[in-house]
Design an enzyme around this catalytic site. Structure first.
Site, PDB file in Angstrom:
ATOM      1  N   PRO A   1     -10.734  -5.886  -1.800  1.00 22.86           N
ATOM      2  CA  PRO A   1     -11.564  -5.248  -2.956  1.00 22.86           C
ATOM      3  C   PRO A   1     -10.584  -5.020  -4.076  1.00 22.86           C
ATOM      4  O   PRO A   1      -9.607  -4.692  -3.930  1.00 22.86           O
ATOM      5  CB  PRO A   1     -11.992  -4.176  -2.491  1.00 22.86           C
ATOM      6  CG  PRO A   1     -11.262  -3.649  -1.296  1.00 22.86           C
ATOM      7  CD  PRO A   1     -10.903  -5.073  -0.742  1.00 22.86           C
ATOM      8  N   ASN A   2     -11.302  -5.186  -5.224  1.00 30.72           N
ATOM      9  CA  ASN A   2     -10.520  -4.943  -6.546  1.00 30.72           C
ATOM     10  C   ASN A   2      -9.519  -5.962  -6.992  1.00 30.72           C
ATOM     11  O   ASN A   2      -8.929  -5.847  -7.870  1.00 30.72           O
ATOM     12  CB  ASN A   2     -10.060  -3.546  -6.736  1.00 30.72           C
ATOM     13  CG  ASN A   2     -11.157  -2.527  -6.430  1.00 30.72           C
ATOM     14  OD1 ASN A   2     -12.144  -2.348  -7.240  1.00 30.72           O
ATOM     15  ND2 ASN A   2     -11.012  -1.630  -5.471  1.00 30.72           N
TER      16      ASN A   2
ATOM     17  N   ARG B   1      -6.294  -4.459 -14.267  1.00 28.46           N
ATOM     18  CA  ARG B   1      -6.405  -3.175 -13.364  1.00 28.46           C
ATOM     19  C   ARG B   1      -5.147  -2.735 -13.141  1.00 28.46           C
ATOM     20  O   ARG B   1      -4.184  -3.401 -12.943  1.00 28.46           O
ATOM     21  CB  ARG B   1      -6.880  -3.761 -11.938  1.00 28.46           C
ATOM     22  CG  ARG B   1      -6.712  -2.837 -11.066  1.00 28.46           C
ATOM     23  CD  ARG B   1      -7.019  -3.466  -9.513  1.00 28.46           C
ATOM     24  NE  ARG B   1      -7.081  -2.236  -8.579  1.00 28.46           N
ATOM     25  CZ  ARG B   1      -6.654  -2.329  -7.490  1.00 28.46           C
ATOM     26  NH1 ARG B   1      -6.420  -3.688  -6.832  1.00 28.46           N
ATOM     27  NH2 ARG B   1      -6.624  -1.356  -6.587  1.00 28.46           N
TER      28      ARG B   1
ATOM     29  N   TYR C   1       0.512  -3.367 -10.701  1.00 30.89           N
ATOM     30  CA  TYR C   1       0.021  -4.515 -10.124  1.00 30.89           C
ATOM     31  C   TYR C   1       0.457  -5.826 -11.113  1.00 30.89           C
ATOM     32  O   TYR C   1       0.176  -6.817 -10.582  1.00 30.89           O
ATOM     33  CB  TYR C   1      -1.718  -4.743  -9.787  1.00 30.89           C
ATOM     34  CG  TYR C   1      -1.883  -3.503  -8.845  1.00 30.89           C
ATOM     35  CD1 TYR C   1      -1.472  -3.448  -7.613  1.00 30.89           C
ATOM     36  CD2 TYR C   1      -2.882  -2.890  -9.214  1.00 30.89           C
ATOM     37  CE1 TYR C   1      -1.832  -2.823  -6.726  1.00 30.89           C
ATOM     38  CE2 TYR C   1      -3.414  -1.623  -8.359  1.00 30.89           C
ATOM     39  CZ  TYR C   1      -2.752  -1.521  -6.939  1.00 30.89           C
ATOM     40  OH  TYR C   1      -3.086  -0.676  -6.054  1.00 30.89           O
TER      41      TYR C   1
ATOM     42  N   ASN D   1      -4.073  -9.759   1.937  1.00 25.40           N
ATOM     43  CA  ASN D   1      -3.655  -8.686   1.191  1.00 25.40           C
ATOM     44  C   ASN D   1      -5.211  -7.676   1.341  1.00 25.40           C
ATOM     45  O   ASN D   1      -6.304  -7.988   0.494  1.00 25.40           O
ATOM     46  CB  ASN D   1      -3.562  -8.832  -0.342  1.00 25.40           C
ATOM     47  CG  ASN D   1      -3.014  -7.675  -1.088  1.00 25.40           C
ATOM     48  OD1 ASN D   1      -3.498  -6.486  -0.633  1.00 25.40           O
ATOM     49  ND2 ASN D   1      -2.916  -7.767  -2.374  1.00 25.40           N
TER      50      ASN D   1
ATOM     51  N   ALA E   1      -7.417  -2.072  -0.487  1.00 20.19           N
ATOM     52  CA  ALA E   1      -7.600  -0.657   0.116  1.00 20.19           C
ATOM     53  C   ALA E   1      -8.213  -0.635   1.427  1.00 20.19           C
ATOM     54  O   ALA E   1      -7.905   0.446   2.071  1.00 20.19           O
ATOM     55  CB  ALA E   1      -8.823   0.163  -0.881  1.00 20.19           C
TER      56      ALA E   1
ATOM     57  N   ASP F   1     -10.007  -5.407  13.849  1.00 17.19           N
ATOM     58  CA  ASP F   1     -10.409  -5.812  14.990  1.00 17.19           C
ATOM     59  C   ASP F   1     -10.858  -7.277  14.790  1.00 17.19           C
ATOM     60  O   ASP F   1     -10.756  -8.173  15.747  1.00 17.19           O
ATOM     61  CB  ASP F   1     -11.710  -5.031  15.258  1.00 17.19           C
ATOM     62  CG  ASP F   1     -11.297  -3.682  16.246  1.00 17.19           C
ATOM     63  OD1 ASP F   1     -10.124  -3.427  16.377  1.00 17.19           O
ATOM     64  OD2 ASP F   1     -12.370  -2.954  16.269  1.00 17.19           O
TER      65      ASP F   1
ATOM     66  N   GLU G   1       0.900  -9.841   6.192  1.00 16.08           N
ATOM     67  CA  GLU G   1       0.433  -9.027   5.263  1.00 16.08           C
ATOM     68  C   GLU G   1       1.283  -8.873   4.101  1.00 16.08           C
ATOM     69  O   GLU G   1       2.168  -9.071   3.964  1.00 16.08           O
ATOM     70  CB  GLU G   1       0.427  -7.784   5.937  1.00 16.08           C
ATOM     71  CG  GLU G   1      -0.106  -6.648   5.155  1.00 16.08           C
ATOM     72  CD  GLU G   1       0.079  -5.036   5.832  1.00 16.08           C
ATOM     73  OE1 GLU G   1       0.361  -4.969   7.240  1.00 16.08           O
ATOM     74  OE2 GLU G   1      -0.193  -4.165   5.186  1.00 16.08           O
TER      75      GLU G   1
ATOM     76  N   HIS H   1       1.261  -7.321  -0.210  1.00 17.43           N
ATOM     77  CA  HIS H   1       0.925  -6.308  -1.090  1.00 17.43           C
ATOM     78  C   HIS H   1       1.750  -6.458  -2.561  1.00 17.43           C
ATOM     79  O   HIS H   1       2.978  -6.784  -2.498  1.00 17.43           O
ATOM     80  CB  HIS H   1       1.234  -4.856  -0.696  1.00 17.43           C
ATOM     81  CG  HIS H   1       0.325  -4.517   0.534  1.00 17.43           C
ATOM     82  ND1 HIS H   1      -0.896  -4.154   0.484  1.00 17.43           N
ATOM     83  CD2 HIS H   1       0.695  -4.561   1.909  1.00 17.43           C
ATOM     84  CE1 HIS H   1      -1.098  -4.041   1.921  1.00 17.43           C
ATOM     85  NE2 HIS H   1      -0.195  -4.116   2.495  1.00 17.43           N
TER      86      HIS H   1
ATOM     87  N   SER I   1       2.410  -4.334  -4.838  1.00 11.87           N
ATOM     88  CA  SER I   1       2.945  -3.068  -4.889  1.00 11.87           C
ATOM     89  C   SER I   1       3.492  -2.428  -3.502  1.00 11.87           C
ATOM     90  O   SER I   1       3.364  -3.064  -2.600  1.00 11.87           O
ATOM     91  CB  SER I   1       2.167  -1.804  -5.388  1.00 11.87           C
ATOM     92  OG  SER I   1       1.277  -1.503  -4.412  1.00 11.87           O
TER      93      SER I   1
ATOM     94  N   ARG J   1       4.119   5.047  -2.907  1.00 11.36           N
ATOM     95  CA  ARG J   1       3.056   5.570  -3.759  1.00 11.36           C
ATOM     96  C   ARG J   1       2.137   6.853  -2.944  1.00 11.36           C
ATOM     97  O   ARG J   1       3.010   7.591  -2.363  1.00 11.36           O
ATOM     98  CB  ARG J   1       1.809   4.355  -3.934  1.00 11.36           C
ATOM     99  CG  ARG J   1       2.623   3.343  -4.593  1.00 11.36           C
ATOM    100  CD  ARG J   1       1.540   2.083  -4.844  1.00 11.36           C
ATOM    101  NE  ARG J   1       0.335   2.493  -5.747  1.00 11.36           N
ATOM    102  CZ  ARG J   1      -0.452   1.872  -5.679  1.00 11.36           C
ATOM    103  NH1 ARG J   1      -0.849   0.500  -5.238  1.00 11.36           N
ATOM    104  NH2 ARG J   1      -1.781   2.138  -6.412  1.00 11.36           N
TER     105      ARG J   1
ATOM    106  N   ARG K   1      -1.528   5.669   1.335  1.00  8.00           N
ATOM    107  CA  ARG K   1      -1.279   4.339   1.222  1.00  8.00           C
ATOM    108  C   ARG K   1      -0.056   3.884   2.324  1.00  8.00           C
ATOM    109  O   ARG K   1       0.208   2.972   2.527  1.00  8.00           O
ATOM    110  CB  ARG K   1      -0.769   3.892  -0.156  1.00  8.00           C
ATOM    111  CG  ARG K   1      -1.974   3.928  -1.005  1.00  8.00           C
ATOM    112  CD  ARG K   1      -1.516   3.220  -2.389  1.00  8.00           C
ATOM    113  NE  ARG K   1      -2.192   3.685  -3.364  1.00  8.00           N
ATOM    114  CZ  ARG K   1      -3.591   3.258  -3.699  1.00  8.00           C
ATOM    115  NH1 ARG K   1      -4.031   2.377  -3.274  1.00  8.00           N
ATOM    116  NH2 ARG K   1      -4.231   3.772  -4.716  1.00  8.00           N
TER     117      ARG K   1
END
Ligand code: DQA
Length: 151
Positions: free
Chosen positions: A9-10, A17, A22, A74, A77, A87, A98, A100, A102, A107, A111
């Protein structure tokens, strides 16, 4: 060989943003750069983004029946909240990296915990768009090594 890149999301708002965190690149630019990196190595790539937890779970579940060999995720949130997506990745048993933009460890305290890191092949965080490109390079190496091991 096929890599699925999943964005939570986002991330559709990248470039507008919180640019100090970011960066200025849009998700479309990240898509272009990652697709180019993987396709230059002869690897098919699908780039997926959703703001909805269930859509991400559905896309992960559908790797059971498609050609996906590695995922780059990624979870945004959902990294810090989603037992349900955790799961799903555990269920399909497709190896994943994985990523990210940032570094969540520098932070807010909420997080610091990821529901994904202990299941991932590896975690790359804090390098902006380069995090995605490093993950692509590692996915390429992983797939080539698998190919050699299966020969
Ligand atoms: C993020 C870090 C998360 O904590 C955050 O919720 C995001 C983006 C990153 O790429 O840095 O949305 O996953």
């Amino acid at each position: 060989m096929s890599v699925l890149i999943i964005n939570g999301p986002n991330l559709n708002l990248l470039g507008q943003r919180e640019v100090s965190i970011y960066g200025e690149k849009s998700l479309e630019e990240i898509q272009y750069l990652t697709e180019q990196c993987l396709e230059n190595a002869g690897i098919c790539c699908e780039f997926f983004q959703s703001n909805a937890e269930h859509e991400i779970i559905d896309r992960i579940q559908s790797t059971i029946d498609d050609e996906t060999e590695v995922m780059i995720i990624n979870p945004a949130a959902f990294t810090h909240t989603s037992v349900a997506i955790r799961d799903a990745v555990a269920a399909v048993e497709v190896p994943f990296i994985e990523v990210h933009l940032s570094n969540p460890h520098t932070r807010e305290p909420f997080r610091k915990h990821s529901y994904f890191s202990d299941l991932a092949i590896g975690v790359i965080a804090g390098f902006g768009v380069q995090s995605y490109l490093m993950a692509c390079e590692r996915a390429i190496d992983f797939l080539k090594q698998n190919e050699l091991d299966n020969d």
